[in-house]
Write a protein that holds these residues in place. Sequence first.
Motif, PDB file in Angstrom:
ATOM      1  N   LEU A  58      -9.412 -12.322   2.995  1.00 48.39           N
ATOM      2  CA  LEU A  58      -8.708 -13.267   2.119  1.00 48.39           C
ATOM      3  C   LEU A  58      -8.713 -14.628   2.800  1.00 48.39           C
ATOM      4  O   LEU A  58      -8.104 -14.803   3.861  1.00 48.39           O
ATOM      5  CB  LEU A  58      -7.272 -12.775   1.889  1.00 48.39           C
ATOM      6  N   LEU A  59      -9.433 -15.578   2.203  1.00 48.27           N
ATOM      7  CA  LEU A  59      -9.589 -16.894   2.810  1.00 48.27           C
ATOM      8  C   LEU A  59      -8.816 -17.932   2.020  1.00 48.27           C
ATOM      9  O   LEU A  59      -8.828 -17.930   0.781  1.00 48.27           O
ATOM     10  CB  LEU A  59     -11.068 -17.292   2.829  1.00 48.27           C
ATOM     11  N   GLY A  60      -8.170 -18.838   2.717  1.00 47.15           N
ATOM     12  CA  GLY A  60      -7.455 -19.907   2.017  1.00 47.15           C
ATOM     13  C   GLY A  60      -6.813 -20.842   3.007  1.00 47.15           C
ATOM     14  O   GLY A  60      -6.627 -20.496   4.175  1.00 47.15           O
ATOM     15  N   ASP A 143      -2.861 -10.732   9.534  1.00 45.85           N
ATOM     16  CA  ASP A 143      -2.568 -12.042   8.945  1.00 45.85           C
ATOM     17  C   ASP A 143      -2.935 -13.134   9.944  1.00 45.85           C
ATOM     18  O   ASP A 143      -2.471 -13.122  11.083  1.00 45.85           O
ATOM     19  CB  ASP A 143      -1.064 -12.111   8.604  1.00 45.85           C
ATOM     20  N   GLY A 144      -3.776 -14.072   9.531  1.00 46.16           N
ATOM     21  CA  GLY A 144      -4.101 -15.217  10.382  1.00 46.16           C
ATOM     22  C   GLY A 144      -5.115 -14.916  11.458  1.00 46.16           C
ATOM     23  O   GLY A 144      -4.868 -15.173  12.640  1.00 46.16           O
ATOM     24  N   LEU A 145      -6.270 -14.404  11.055  1.00 45.86           N
ATOM     25  CA  LEU A 145      -7.332 -14.106  12.036  1.00 45.86           C
ATOM     26  C   LEU A 145      -7.724 -15.355  12.820  1.00 45.86           C
ATOM     27  O   LEU A 145      -8.047 -15.279  14.004  1.00 45.86           O
ATOM     28  CB  LEU A 145      -8.551 -13.516  11.303  1.00 45.86           C
ATOM     29  N   GLU A 146      -7.681 -16.530  12.164  1.00 47.10           N
ATOM     30  CA  GLU A 146      -8.131 -17.754  12.840  1.00 47.10           C
ATOM     31  C   GLU A 146      -7.289 -18.071  14.077  1.00 47.10           C
ATOM     32  O   GLU A 146      -7.750 -18.740  14.998  1.00 47.10           O
ATOM     33  CB  GLU A 146      -8.128 -18.943  11.858  1.00 47.10           C
ATOM     34  N   ARG A 147      -6.052 -17.555  14.128  1.00 49.07           N
ATOM     35  CA  ARG A 147      -5.195 -17.833  15.286  1.00 49.07           C
ATOM     36  C   ARG A 147      -5.671 -17.075  16.525  1.00 49.07           C
ATOM     37  O   ARG A 147      -5.245 -17.346  17.629  1.00 49.07           O
ATOM     38  CB  ARG A 147      -3.743 -17.484  14.954  1.00 49.07           C
ATOM     39  N   TYR A 148      -6.545 -16.089  16.316  1.00 46.86           N
ATOM     40  CA  TYR A 148      -7.140 -15.385  17.453  1.00 46.86           C
ATOM     41  C   TYR A 148      -8.528 -15.937  17.788  1.00 46.86           C
ATOM     42  O   TYR A 148      -9.176 -15.436  18.689  1.00 46.86           O
ATOM     43  CB  TYR A 148      -7.249 -13.887  17.145  1.00 46.86           C
ATOM     44  N   VAL A 178      -7.733  -8.656   5.704  1.00 43.44           N
ATOM     45  CA  VAL A 178      -7.600  -9.653   6.766  1.00 43.44           C
ATOM     46  C   VAL A 178      -7.488 -11.019   6.108  1.00 43.44           C
ATOM     47  O   VAL A 178      -8.262 -11.339   5.203  1.00 43.44           O
ATOM     48  CB  VAL A 178      -8.851  -9.624   7.684  1.00 43.44           C
ATOM     49  N   SER A 179      -6.517 -11.819   6.521  1.00 50.18           N
ATOM     50  CA  SER A 179      -6.426 -13.173   5.973  1.00 50.18           C
ATOM     51  C   SER A 179      -6.794 -14.172   7.052  1.00 50.18           C
ATOM     52  O   SER A 179      -6.600 -13.920   8.245  1.00 50.18           O
ATOM     53  CB  SER A 179      -5.018 -13.457   5.452  1.00 50.18           C
ATOM     54  N   ALA A 180      -7.329 -15.302   6.623  1.00 50.70           N
ATOM     55  CA  ALA A 180      -7.744 -16.325   7.588  1.00 50.70           C
ATOM     56  C   ALA A 180      -7.863 -17.674   6.900  1.00 50.70           C
ATOM     57  O   ALA A 180      -8.111 -17.753   5.691  1.00 50.70           O
ATOM     58  CB  ALA A 180      -9.080 -15.949   8.224  1.00 50.70           C
ATOM     59  N   VAL A 181      -7.679 -18.736   7.697  1.00 52.06           N
ATOM     60  CA  VAL A 181      -7.969 -20.091   7.228  1.00 52.06           C
ATOM     61  C   VAL A 181      -9.398 -20.393   7.652  1.00 52.06           C
ATOM     62  O   VAL A 181      -9.693 -20.385   8.853  1.00 52.06           O
ATOM     63  CB  VAL A 181      -7.009 -21.106   7.875  1.00 52.06           C
ATOM     64  N   PRO A 182     -10.310 -20.623   6.707  1.00 53.62           N
ATOM     65  CA  PRO A 182     -11.696 -20.888   7.117  1.00 53.62           C
ATOM     66  C   PRO A 182     -11.790 -22.250   7.781  1.00 53.62           C
ATOM     67  O   PRO A 182     -10.973 -23.129   7.505  1.00 53.62           O
ATOM     68  CB  PRO A 182     -12.467 -20.851   5.796  1.00 53.62           C
ATOM     69  N   PRO A 183     -12.779 -22.449   8.665  1.00 47.86           N
ATOM     70  CA  PRO A 183     -12.900 -23.746   9.332  1.00 47.86           C
ATOM     71  C   PRO A 183     -13.249 -24.839   8.325  1.00 47.86           C
ATOM     72  O   PRO A 183     -13.988 -24.593   7.368  1.00 47.86           O
ATOM     73  CB  PRO A 183     -14.033 -23.535  10.337  1.00 47.86           C
ATOM     74  N   ALA A 184     -12.706 -26.039   8.576  1.00 45.49           N
ATOM     75  CA  ALA A 184     -12.936 -27.140   7.630  1.00 45.49           C
ATOM     76  C   ALA A 184     -14.352 -27.689   7.755  1.00 45.49           C
ATOM     77  O   ALA A 184     -14.897 -28.265   6.824  1.00 45.49           O
ATOM     78  CB  ALA A 184     -11.914 -28.241   7.893  1.00 45.49           C
ATOM     79  N   ASP A 185     -14.962 -27.497   8.920  1.00 41.22           N
ATOM     80  CA  ASP A 185     -16.249 -28.162   9.174  1.00 41.22           C
ATOM     81  C   ASP A 185     -17.434 -27.211   9.043  1.00 41.22           C
ATOM     82  O   ASP A 185     -18.311 -27.167   9.877  1.00 41.22           O
ATOM     83  CB  ASP A 185     -16.233 -28.781  10.571  1.00 41.22           C
ATOM     84  N   PRO A 199     -18.317  -8.502   3.416  1.00 43.45           N
ATOM     85  CA  PRO A 199     -19.007  -8.951   2.200  1.00 43.45           C
ATOM     86  C   PRO A 199     -18.062  -9.126   1.016  1.00 43.45           C
ATOM     87  O   PRO A 199     -18.345  -9.897   0.104  1.00 43.45           O
ATOM     88  CB  PRO A 199     -20.040  -7.847   1.933  1.00 43.45           C
ATOM     89  N   THR A 200     -16.923  -8.415   1.024  1.00 40.73           N
ATOM     90  CA  THR A 200     -15.964  -8.577  -0.070  1.00 40.73           C
ATOM     91  C   THR A 200     -14.919  -9.596   0.353  1.00 40.73           C
ATOM     92  O   THR A 200     -14.179  -9.376   1.308  1.00 40.73           O
ATOM     93  CB  THR A 200     -15.280  -7.235  -0.400  1.00 40.73           C
ATOM     94  N   ARG A 201     -14.915 -10.720  -0.361  1.00 40.95           N
ATOM     95  CA  ARG A 201     -13.994 -11.785   0.020  1.00 40.95           C
ATOM     96  C   ARG A 201     -13.230 -12.277  -1.193  1.00 40.95           C
ATOM     97  O   ARG A 201     -13.700 -12.198  -2.324  1.00 40.95           O
ATOM     98  CB  ARG A 201     -14.784 -12.960   0.625  1.00 40.95           C
ATOM     99  N   CYS A 202     -12.049 -12.774  -0.907  1.00 40.98           N
ATOM    100  CA  CYS A 202     -11.256 -13.430  -1.950  1.00 40.98           C
ATOM    101  C   CYS A 202     -10.906 -14.811  -1.415  1.00 40.98           C
ATOM    102  O   CYS A 202     -10.483 -14.957  -0.269  1.00 40.98           O
ATOM    103  CB  CYS A 202      -9.992 -12.620  -2.218  1.00 40.98           C
ATOM    104  N   GLN A 203     -11.115 -15.815  -2.226  1.00 44.97           N
ATOM    105  CA  GLN A 203     -10.961 -17.192  -1.775  1.00 44.97           C
ATOM    106  C   GLN A 203      -9.832 -17.868  -2.545  1.00 44.97           C
ATOM    107  O   GLN A 203      -9.780 -17.783  -3.780  1.00 44.97           O
ATOM    108  CB  GLN A 203     -12.290 -17.930  -2.032  1.00 44.97           C
ATOM    109  N   LEU A 204      -8.945 -18.527  -1.830  1.00 43.53           N
ATOM    110  CA  LEU A 204      -7.918 -19.365  -2.461  1.00 43.53           C
ATOM    111  C   LEU A 204      -8.324 -20.808  -2.224  1.00 43.53           C
ATOM    112  O   LEU A 204      -8.615 -21.189  -1.100  1.00 43.53           O
ATOM    113  CB  LEU A 204      -6.546 -19.132  -1.820  1.00 43.53           C
TER     114      LEU A 204
END
Lengths: 253, 122
Positions: A58-60, A143-148, A178-185, A199-204
């Motif tokens: 889950l990306l957003g 929750d928050g994979l990007e924090r790792y 798994v939720s994560a904030v995708p990188p902006a760049d 391969p299965t993703r949900c985007q906010l």
Amino acid sequence: MAQVLCRVLCELGKHPRGCCLQGPGAGSPQDPDPVRKDSPISVQEEPGYGPQGPPLLLLGPSRSGKSGLLFMAAVLAAEEGAGPVIFLSRDPLQKVPGTGRTARDPLTLKQIRFLYPATPEELLRQLSSLHLASPSPSFLLLDGLERYLPPCSGPAEGAHISALLLDAASHLRCGLVVSAVPPADGTEGPFMAVERYFPTRCQLYPEMTTDVEETAAAYNIAFSNYLPEWILHVQEDGKLKIFPIKAQRPADT
Amino acid sequence: NAVDLGAVLEQFSLVFCRLKFIFGPMALHALDLVDLRSVLHITSPCGRSTYQVTGSSGKTYTCYKSCHYCSCPAFIFSVLRKNDSMLCKHILAVYLSQAMGACQELSVSDQQMCDILLAKDG
């Protein structure tokens, strides 16, 4: 499509102040069965996966309601009573996310085991020892994979955590979100590896055109085909409301 | 007998050509690992299992059972960074050893399995 998130969206769509799923057969606040066979949102088991569906990413952006959606998924999984639910996050939840739908039985929350590994190494250690847990977990949420995955880390770190999550979920035969904030760049860095494992993703992503209450932010919810199917309103207090896009914008239908 | 051996060799040659066509020189390196019986299938009492492959340098790398992951540098460089390969020779060796029944078997405790899954290079 990921079954577990569909169930979350259906549950939130039933909230009396939110717009319920419209159309023939859609769930309603009085409807005990949120997803009927003729509902616009069909929740069918995908072959090769359990009732929770395939692992989902889950990306957003930050504060887009991802934690609330994950917590709701944890509550629904715990209510099914198939076993404990593991909720992993780097930072402890300050309060129970007010999703607009609470657990039917307060004891349900006792089925959710909150784990707060502080570092990627601790997270890997937790994931590599999940087979020791008894009883066996029925659902796994991070929750928050990007924090790792700090920007200085490389694809190896992203791949290792993702692969161990999938391997643990596969062994336990449990659902995984798994939720994560995708990188902006763009896609460089550790995230380049994460997306190939899910391969299965949900985007906010932010919805610009809809009128929203001043206190709410609006996000489109799209699955892998990138066509938004719902709109999510996140109020300042974290409460979530779901609006199916067909009901929100009849002109689009 | 001679006829059967010829047919087997022909079949093997065909399979090898296909492997080499798909995976390039990696196919030969992976078959070397299979020959050396370098693939270890590790299981623990709870049913969790994984693979360890001893590379040509003598280092051991962990390959997970349910998805493509190997702790070797080639996997990180060629598969993850450059994206010019689907897998590394260690993962290919796992597939080939599985197909040929050439895995070595090892049983460990559930606790030992945790350390193996952490995939710290040995």
